[in-house]
Design a protein around this motif. Structure first.
Motif, short mmCIF file in Angstrom:
data_model
loop_
_atom_site.label_atom_id
_atom_site.label_comp_id
_atom_site.label_asym_id
_atom_site.label_seq_id
_atom_site.Cartn_x
_atom_site.Cartn_y
_atom_site.Cartn_z
N ALA A 13 -1.29 59.06 40.10
CA ALA A 13 -2.22 60.01 40.72
C ALA A 13 -2.06 59.97 42.24
O ALA A 13 -2.07 58.90 42.84
N SER A 15 -3.20 62.10 46.02
CA SER A 15 -4.08 63.11 46.62
C SER A 15 -3.24 64.03 47.50
O SER A 15 -2.37 63.59 48.25
N ARG A 19 -2.60 71.61 45.50
CA ARG A 19 -1.90 71.21 44.28
C ARG A 19 -0.78 72.15 43.89
O ARG A 19 0.30 71.73 43.47
N TRP A 43 -7.12 69.53 39.67
CA TRP A 43 -6.09 68.63 39.17
C TRP A 43 -4.90 69.40 38.62
O TRP A 43 -5.06 70.41 37.94
N GLU A 45 -0.71 68.52 37.00
CA GLU A 45 0.25 67.48 36.62
C GLU A 45 1.64 68.07 36.56
O GLU A 45 1.83 69.20 36.13
N GLY A 56 0.15 63.11 38.87
CA GLY A 56 -1.11 63.82 38.85
C GLY A 56 -1.47 64.16 40.29
O GLY A 56 -1.47 63.28 41.16
N GLY A 58 -4.24 65.41 42.69
CA GLY A 58 -5.66 65.65 42.88
C GLY A 58 -5.88 66.27 44.25
O GLY A 58 -5.45 65.73 45.26
#
Length: 126
Positions: A13, A15, A19, A43, A45, A56, A58
């Motif tokens: 994950a 940040s 995204r 979110w 992926e 991931g 975030g």
């Protein structure tokens, strides 16, 4: 024997500010494919070129670069959490649930590094 059994998946994950833009960057630069974007959860992926390893993404207004959190897949998060808490492992707040998607819980190793367990609810009946 291990106290809990994680499965063969890991999500790292990270940040990021945007995204969608980040997913495109990973595709263009490294050939990673977008698995999904869940806008309501902030979110996304992407599948890496390593089997069972995803990134991931975030979305955060001020991302914290370098603060990656390994997310280990697990079949029964509640049971695993109870076992880990039973031996003094510290968790960060309650288990979070995004209905129909995932159940997650963040915990810490002895040095304070954040780790996460995630139970896939997209195929579970729970």
């Amino acid at each position: 024997m291990a106290l809990v059994a994680v499965d063969e998946t890991i999500t790292i994950a990270m940040s990021v500010k945007d995204r969608h833009k980040s997913a495109d960057w990973y595709k263009e630069m490294l050939g990673f494919e977008t698995i999904f974007h869940i806008d309501d959860a902030g979110w996304s992926e992407v599948q890496t070129n390593t089997k069972h390893v995803t990134l991931g993404l975030g979305e955060h207004v001020q991302p914290a670069p370098g603060n990656c959190v390994p997310v280990f897949g697990i079949a029964d998060l509640d049971a695993a959490r109870a076992k880990l808490e039973g031996v003094g492992v510290r968790f960060d707040g309650p288990t979070e649930v995004i209905e129909g998607m995932v159940k997650t819980a963040t915990f810490y190793d002895p040095d304070g590094n954040a780790l996460m367990l995630a139970q896939n609810l997209m195929t579970d009946a729970s």
